[in-house]
Design an enzyme around this catalytic site. Structure first.
Site, PDB file in Angstrom:
ATOM      1  N   GLU A  10      -0.644  19.066  18.221  1.00  0.00           N
ATOM      2  CA  GLU A  10       0.729  18.545  18.285  1.00  0.00           C
ATOM      3  C   GLU A  10       1.775  19.609  18.617  1.00  0.00           C
ATOM      4  OE1 GLU A  10       1.389  16.341  14.639  1.00  0.00           O
ATOM      5  OE2 GLU A  10      -0.423  15.163  14.925  1.00  0.00           O
ATOM      6  N   ASP A  67      -6.404   4.520  15.122  1.00  0.00           N
ATOM      7  CA  ASP A  67      -6.075   3.409  14.225  1.00  0.00           C
ATOM      8  C   ASP A  67      -5.069   2.532  14.952  1.00  0.00           C
ATOM      9  OD1 ASP A  67      -3.758   5.031  13.838  1.00  0.00           O
ATOM     10  OD2 ASP A  67      -4.341   5.600  11.812  1.00  0.00           O
ATOM     11  N   GLU A  89      -8.236  10.156  16.572  1.00  0.00           N
ATOM     12  CA  GLU A  89      -7.660   9.701  15.291  1.00  0.00           C
ATOM     13  C   GLU A  89      -7.306   8.215  15.371  1.00  0.00           C
ATOM     14  OE1 GLU A  89      -4.412  12.242  13.979  1.00  0.00           O
ATOM     15  OE2 GLU A  89      -5.482  14.055  14.568  1.00  0.00           O
ATOM     16  N   ASN A 149      -5.167  18.885  20.812  1.00  0.00           N
ATOM     17  CA  ASN A 149      -5.117  17.529  20.248  1.00  0.00           C
ATOM     18  C   ASN A 149      -3.665  17.084  20.070  1.00  0.00           C
ATOM     19  OD1 ASN A 149      -6.756  15.393  18.875  1.00  0.00           O
ATOM     20  ND2 ASN A 149      -5.627  16.000  17.038  1.00  0.00           N
TER      21      ASN A 149
HETATM   22  O1  G3I Z   1      -3.165  16.835  -2.143  1.00  0.00           O
HETATM   23  C1  G3I Z   1      -1.799  16.604  -2.494  1.00  0.00           C
HETATM   24  C2  G3I Z   1      -1.663  16.342  -3.962  1.00  0.00           C
HETATM   25  O2  G3I Z   1      -2.049  17.488  -4.666  1.00  0.00           O
HETATM   26  C3  G3I Z   1      -0.225  15.961  -4.249  1.00  0.00           C
HETATM   27  O3  G3I Z   1      -0.071  15.666  -5.604  1.00  0.00           O
HETATM   28  C4  G3I Z   1       0.189  14.762  -3.425  1.00  0.00           C
HETATM   29  C5  G3I Z   1       1.652  14.367  -3.657  1.00  0.00           C
HETATM   30  O4  G3I Z   1       2.276  13.951  -2.462  1.00  0.00           O
HETATM   31  O5  G3I Z   1       0.040  15.097  -2.089  1.00  0.00           O
HETATM   32  C6  G3I Z   1      -1.280  15.419  -1.699  1.00  0.00           C
HETATM   33  O6  G3I Z   1      -1.267  15.828  -0.376  1.00  0.00           O
HETATM   34  C7  G3I Z   1      -1.106  14.807   0.586  1.00  0.00           C
HETATM   35  C8  G3I Z   1      -2.284  14.893   1.537  1.00  0.00           C
HETATM   36  O7  G3I Z   1      -2.104  13.994   2.606  1.00  0.00           O
HETATM   37  C9  G3I Z   1      -3.610  14.586   0.856  1.00  0.00           C
HETATM   38  O8  G3I Z   1      -3.610  13.276   0.376  1.00  0.00           O
HETATM   39  C10 G3I Z   1       0.187  15.049   1.331  1.00  0.00           C
HETATM   40  O9  G3I Z   1       1.288  14.828   0.478  1.00  0.00           O
HETATM   41  C11 G3I Z   1       0.269  14.151   2.537  1.00  0.00           C
HETATM   42  O10 G3I Z   1       1.394  14.533   3.311  1.00  0.00           O
HETATM   43  C12 G3I Z   1      -0.967  14.299   3.379  1.00  0.00           C
HETATM   44  O11 G3I Z   1      -0.861  13.409   4.473  1.00  0.00           O
HETATM   45  C13 G3I Z   1      -1.722  13.697   5.549  1.00  0.00           C
HETATM   46  C14 G3I Z   1      -0.891  13.947   6.797  1.00  0.00           C
HETATM   47  O12 G3I Z   1      -1.766  14.155   7.909  1.00  0.00           O
HETATM   48  C15 G3I Z   1      -0.014  15.166   6.638  1.00  0.00           C
HETATM   49  O13 G3I Z   1       0.769  15.377   7.755  1.00  0.00           O
HETATM   50  C16 G3I Z   1      -2.625  12.488   5.772  1.00  0.00           C
HETATM   51  O14 G3I Z   1      -3.517  12.354   4.655  1.00  0.00           O
HETATM   52  C17 G3I Z   1      -3.433  12.657   7.046  1.00  0.00           C
HETATM   53  O15 G3I Z   1      -4.077  11.444   7.357  1.00  0.00           O
HETATM   54  C18 G3I Z   1      -2.506  13.003   8.203  1.00  0.00           C
HETATM   55  O16 G3I Z   1      -3.294  13.221   9.343  1.00  0.00           O
HETATM   56  C19 G3I Z   1      -2.573  13.528  10.550  1.00  0.00           C
HETATM   57  C20 G3I Z   1      -3.459  14.442  11.370  1.00  0.00           C
HETATM   58  O17 G3I Z   1      -3.838  15.566  10.620  1.00  0.00           O
HETATM   59  C21 G3I Z   1      -2.755  14.870  12.654  1.00  0.00           C
HETATM   60  N1  G3I Z   1      -2.291  13.711  13.402  1.00  0.00           N
HETATM   61  C22 G3I Z   1      -1.501  12.751  12.663  1.00  0.00           C
HETATM   62  C23 G3I Z   1      -2.224  12.296  11.402  1.00  0.00           C
HETATM   63  C24 G3I Z   1      -1.418  11.251  10.656  1.00  0.00           C
HETATM   64  O18 G3I Z   1      -0.226  11.769  10.176  1.00  0.00           O
END
Ligand code: G3I
Length: 302
Positions: A127, A237, A235, A170
């Protein structure tokens, strides 16, 4: 064939999913994972905030769990991701340009070396291009301090760290051929391949709305492939997961010989980062949805 992975393998492709290490102990989840998928992308576990939370101090534990699972179940791995402006620990953005350059090089080298031999392809840079009409790189600590050359530098460093791994760029919203963002990434890949900058593949994230993939998606995939790189859907969906939209997406890939695989961004709707959209192939109980059969049929027909 009766599973997504086996159906994709009939035409030399893979079918993968994003996986969260914390869910591997859930038997509904892991049963579907090991029955259907032969490629895994860690959803968060290989990102910088997890792997190097403070400078020079690495934590590969959560990612190792996923890599071990994959090895035990014959699944390949996509590494995601080495250089991304999100999920970046705070210390990175406070560095001077020269410190940032050495921190980036060290991060790429340490992480790729740790997983050497176990990763089929890496999302080296994720990105880096701006949304909208500019076709230029987006602002980020890397772009703002290191300049346009940071992407090339990251790919060269990655090639030295693990010469056997495929190196991918990517991004999202690069599926519609005429979009400025698509054209910006295309120009970069064309420049890289013409100058011998190491790049092997381009990942099209494919987070689609209810309209599904753009009509030009297959054209986009084949135009990038014609530059001499593999292309993958990384990715996937689709809001509301219509069977038709999923079939069109799979068909766009299987009609392009260098489209080597498809990964969905989670298993059940309840696993999705956009769970309100019910965008995946299995419902919250782990039952296959109509989109599942349409994907399986499209893969079997390829
Ligand atoms: O692990 C922490 C936890 O300790 C904490 O208490 C909690 C509170 O918010 O957050 C947890 O972390 C979260 C993490 O996912 C794991 O669940 C983050 O807040 C959350 O922001 C994070 O989101 C991820 C996101 O990327 C971050 O930008 C999504 O799971 C994940 O699916 C998403 O994936 C991205 C790809 O990497 C790149 N392309 C877009 C895609 C969708 O956004």
């Amino acid at each position: 064939a009766g599973s997504l992975g086996a159906a994709a393998a009939q035409s030399g492709r893979y079918f993968g999913t994003a996986v969260a290490a914390s869910k591997l102990g859930n038997s509904t989840y892991s049963t579907i994972l090991d029955r259907e998928f032969n490629m895994i992308t860690p959803e968060n576990e290989m990102k910088w905030d997890t792997t190097e939370p403070s400078r020079g101090s690495f934590n590969f534990g959560p990612a190792d769990q996923i890599v071990s699972h994959a090895a035990a179940h014959g699944q390949k791995m996509r590494g995601h991701t080495l250089v991304w402006y999100q999920q970046l620990p705070g210390w990175v953005s406070g560095l001077s340009a020269s410190d940032l350059q050495s921190a980036m090089d060290n991060h790429i080298t340490q992480e790729m070396t740790h997983f050497k031999g176990r990763i089929y392809a890496w999302d080296v840079v994720n990105e880096a291009f701006a949304d909208g009409g500019s076709g230029q790189h987006r602002s980020s600590p890397f772009q703002d301090k290191l300049g346009n050359g940071f992407i090339e530098h990251a790919f060269r460093t990655a090639r030295s760290a693990d010469p056997a791994a495929k190196l991918c760029y990517n991004d999202y919203n690069i599926e519609n051929w005429t979009d400025a963002k698509t054209q910006g990434v295309y120009a970069m890949v064309k420049d890289f391949t013409s100058r011998g900058v190491p790049i092997d593949c381009v990942g099209f994230q494919s987070h689609f709305g209810t309209g599904g993939p753009p009509a030009s998606f297959q054209t986009t995939l084949s135009n990038f492939a014609a530059l001499g790189v593999d292309v993958q859907i990384t990715e996937l969906d689709i809001a509301q997961a219509s069977a038709t939209n999923y079939a069109s997406t799979v068909n766009a890939c299987v009609h392009v010989s260098r489209c080597t695989g498809i990964t969905v961004w989670g298993i059940r709707d309840s696993d999705s980062w956009r769970s309100g959209d019910n965008p995946l192939l299995f419902d919250g109980n782990g039952n296959p949805k109509s989109a599942y059969s349409s994907v399986l049929n499209a893969l079997n027909a390829a």
